[in-house]
Write a protein that holds these residues in place. Sequence first.
Motif, PDB file in Angstrom:
ATOM      1  N   VAL A 156       0.869  -1.179   0.000  1.00 46.88           N
ATOM      2  CA  VAL A 156       0.000   0.000   0.000  1.00 46.88           C
ATOM      3  C   VAL A 156       0.900   1.221   0.000  1.00 46.88           C
ATOM      4  N   VAL A 157       0.664   2.102  -0.948  1.00 48.14           N
ATOM      5  CA  VAL A 157       1.434   3.348  -1.028  1.00 48.14           C
ATOM      6  C   VAL A 157       0.482   4.505  -0.759  1.00 48.14           C
ATOM      7  N   ILE A 158       0.756   5.254   0.288  1.00 46.04           N
ATOM      8  CA  ILE A 158      -0.102   6.368   0.685  1.00 46.04           C
ATOM      9  C   ILE A 158       0.577   7.668   0.257  1.00 46.04           C
ATOM     10  N   ALA A 159       0.033   8.274  -0.768  1.00 47.03           N
ATOM     11  CA  ALA A 159       0.595   9.511  -1.313  1.00 47.03           C
ATOM     12  C   ALA A 159      -0.520  10.534  -1.427  1.00 47.03           C
ATOM     13  N   SER A 160      -1.108  10.868  -0.280  1.00 46.32           N
ATOM     14  CA  SER A 160      -2.286  11.731  -0.273  1.00 46.32           C
ATOM     15  C   SER A 160      -2.009  13.103   0.336  1.00 46.32           C
ATOM     16  N   HIS A 161      -0.750  13.354   0.711  1.00 51.01           N
ATOM     17  CA  HIS A 161      -0.365  14.650   1.279  1.00 51.01           C
ATOM     18  C   HIS A 161      -1.222  15.025   2.485  1.00 51.01           C
ATOM     19  N   GLY A 162      -1.388  14.078   3.411  1.00 54.84           N
ATOM     20  CA  GLY A 162      -2.051  14.372   4.673  1.00 54.84           C
ATOM     21  C   GLY A 162      -3.500  13.944   4.754  1.00 54.84           C
ATOM     22  N   ARG A 163      -4.110  13.591   3.643  1.00 54.77           N
ATOM     23  CA  ARG A 163      -5.522  13.199   3.664  1.00 54.77           C
ATOM     24  C   ARG A 163      -5.668  11.695   3.877  1.00 54.77           C
ATOM     25  N   ASP A 164      -6.492  11.322   4.827  1.00 54.83           N
ATOM     26  CA  ASP A 164      -6.848   9.923   5.076  1.00 54.83           C
ATOM     27  C   ASP A 164      -5.658   9.032   5.417  1.00 54.83           C
ATOM     28  N   GLU A 165      -4.556   9.627   5.853  1.00 55.19           N
ATOM     29  CA  GLU A 165      -3.363   8.820   6.094  1.00 55.19           C
ATOM     30  C   GLU A 165      -3.549   7.843   7.254  1.00 55.19           C
ATOM     31  N   HIS A 166      -4.034   8.346   8.400  1.00 51.10           N
ATOM     32  CA  HIS A 166      -4.172   7.483   9.570  1.00 51.10           C
ATOM     33  C   HIS A 166      -5.117   6.313   9.287  1.00 51.10           C
ATOM     34  N   VAL A 183       4.285   8.493   1.852  1.00 54.78           N
ATOM     35  CA  VAL A 183       5.026   9.563   1.182  1.00 54.78           C
ATOM     36  C   VAL A 183       4.930  10.803   2.051  1.00 54.78           C
ATOM     37  N   ALA A 184       6.023  11.141   2.701  1.00 51.19           N
ATOM     38  CA  ALA A 184       6.068  12.293   3.607  1.00 51.19           C
ATOM     39  C   ALA A 184       7.530  12.570   3.923  1.00 51.19           C
ATOM     40  N   SER A 185       7.780  13.755   4.432  1.00 49.69           N
ATOM     41  CA  SER A 185       9.135  14.048   4.898  1.00 49.69           C
ATOM     42  C   SER A 185       9.425  13.180   6.114  1.00 49.69           C
ATOM     43  N   ARG A 186      10.705  13.059   6.444  1.00 49.52           N
ATOM     44  CA  ARG A 186      11.073  12.252   7.606  1.00 49.52           C
ATOM     45  C   ARG A 186      10.405  12.775   8.876  1.00 49.52           C
ATOM     46  N   ARG A 187      10.383  14.085   9.027  1.00 47.86           N
ATOM     47  CA  ARG A 187       9.811  14.667  10.237  1.00 47.86           C
ATOM     48  C   ARG A 187       8.305  14.424  10.303  1.00 47.86           C
ATOM     49  N   ARG A 188       7.595  14.693   9.193  1.00 46.43           N
ATOM     50  CA  ARG A 188       6.155  14.518   9.236  1.00 46.43           C
ATOM     51  C   ARG A 188       5.772  13.037   9.305  1.00 46.43           C
ATOM     52  N   THR A 190       7.423  10.655  10.769  1.00 48.19           N
ATOM     53  CA  THR A 190       7.624  10.213  12.154  1.00 48.19           C
ATOM     54  C   THR A 190       6.480  10.668  13.034  1.00 48.19           C
ATOM     55  N   ALA A 191       6.026  11.898  12.813  1.00 42.63           N
ATOM     56  CA  ALA A 191       4.915  12.427  13.612  1.00 42.63           C
ATOM     57  C   ALA A 191       3.631  11.630  13.360  1.00 42.63           C
ATOM     58  N   VAL A 192       3.382  11.270  12.119  1.00 41.19           N
ATOM     59  CA  VAL A 192       2.183  10.480  11.799  1.00 41.19           C
ATOM     60  C   VAL A 192       2.235   9.130  12.499  1.00 41.19           C
ATOM     61  N   LEU A 193       3.373   8.467  12.434  1.00 43.00           N
ATOM     62  CA  LEU A 193       3.497   7.144  13.060  1.00 43.00           C
ATOM     63  C   LEU A 193       3.420   7.238  14.580  1.00 43.00           C
ATOM     64  N   ASP A 194       4.016   8.289  15.145  1.00 47.61           N
ATOM     65  CA  ASP A 194       3.931   8.467  16.598  1.00 47.61           C
ATOM     66  C   ASP A 194       2.483   8.630  17.047  1.00 47.61           C
ATOM     67  N   ARG A 203       5.194  -0.850  13.069  1.00 43.82           N
ATOM     68  CA  ARG A 203       5.994   0.281  12.588  1.00 43.82           C
ATOM     69  C   ARG A 203       7.038  -0.179  11.575  1.00 43.82           C
ATOM     70  N   GLY A 204       7.547  -1.405  11.763  1.00 41.76           N
ATOM     71  CA  GLY A 204       8.546  -1.937  10.854  1.00 41.76           C
ATOM     72  C   GLY A 204       8.011  -2.239   9.467  1.00 41.76           C
ATOM     73  N   ARG A 205       6.689  -2.310   9.323  1.00 46.05           N
ATOM     74  CA  ARG A 205       6.086  -2.561   8.017  1.00 46.05           C
ATOM     75  C   ARG A 205       5.824  -1.275   7.236  1.00 46.05           C
ATOM     76  N   ILE A 206       6.127  -0.131   7.840  1.00 44.91           N
ATOM     77  CA  ILE A 206       5.843   1.149   7.197  1.00 44.91           C
ATOM     78  C   ILE A 206       7.148   1.836   6.832  1.00 44.91           C
ATOM     79  N   SER A 207       7.302   2.156   5.569  1.00 41.94           N
ATOM     80  CA  SER A 207       8.494   2.852   5.094  1.00 41.94           C
ATOM     81  C   SER A 207       8.166   4.321   4.912  1.00 41.94           C
TER      82      SER A 207
END
Length: 315
Positions: A156-166, A183-188, A190-194, A203-207
């Motif tokens: 699954v590739v999530i490239a929605s720029h913040g929409r419906d990510e969670h 698809v996100a910056s490293r900082r964003r 990490t924040a989404v996963l946190d 978490r290990g299944r998400i790149s």
Amino acid sequence: MSRGMAARVRELSAERVPFVHATVVRAQVPSSAKAGDDAVVLPDGTIEGFVGGQCAETSVRTAALGALRDGETVLLRVLPDDSAPFPESPGARVVVNECLSGGALEIFLQPMLPAPLIEVVGNTPVADAIVRIAEVLDYATARSLPATAPENAAAVVIASHGRDEHEAIRLALEAGVPYIALVASRRRGTAVLDGLELTPEQRGRISTPAGLDIGARTAAEVALSILAEVVSQLRSTRRPGTAATADTAATAAVAAMAAAPVSRIPEPRTEIDPVCGMTVVVMPDTPHLAVDGVDHWFCGPGCRDHYAAGLLGSG
């Protein structure tokens, strides 16, 4: 291939059902099968079509299910033990079937496995580029998330720029998808996963950041980097359970994708025919005999009747 068989092959392919297409390429008189006869063998061992009588089917079924799990084509030679000379075929797998009443057969078994399915979330340039490039790679894509959970997706590739990510991540995790790219910056990222409070395994299944570091800048280049990560793991020699690398958090999980449709194929139950010694795939219609509470399975009625006659003679 007959029109009816061609239609069945298209139907199974459209439904993403793994199967083996078996084609008789050479038949020796007096075999009931003829060159060009064909059938499909489904993951449960069901044979649709005709490639010979019951004894020939037994050999074809066993070899076809093995080919389906291995993903490798097989040229199968089914020979009766008293067959007349039959031209050699280097590299063919030979089975001597003592019960085969007809002549020798040569059957080509071609596993037809559905292409890896990539679920793409988002209507962004990166998402659109992933779909375009995946088509070139002969991968299948779908865009049903987050409306419905992905079924049998390798990634699954999530490239929605913040929409419906969670929601998309949750649905993908619950569906057991081995690789999820955000698809996100490293900082964003990490924040989404946190914010999801994931276990280490989840978490290990998400790149994220998704894709290999190739210096991508454009949407097409980002899509290429993500699919390159998928391909590198599909073709790697890694096995599920190996440690992930520093730059690819989901390396171990993605390795499971290589076997994704094959891993859903259950191991068939097999037994040894006590008369001829053949390996028999146990099916509802497999000839069977229970003796003193012990089940015996046979390649055909001939072996079963021979075994029963021997019991009567010994009694």
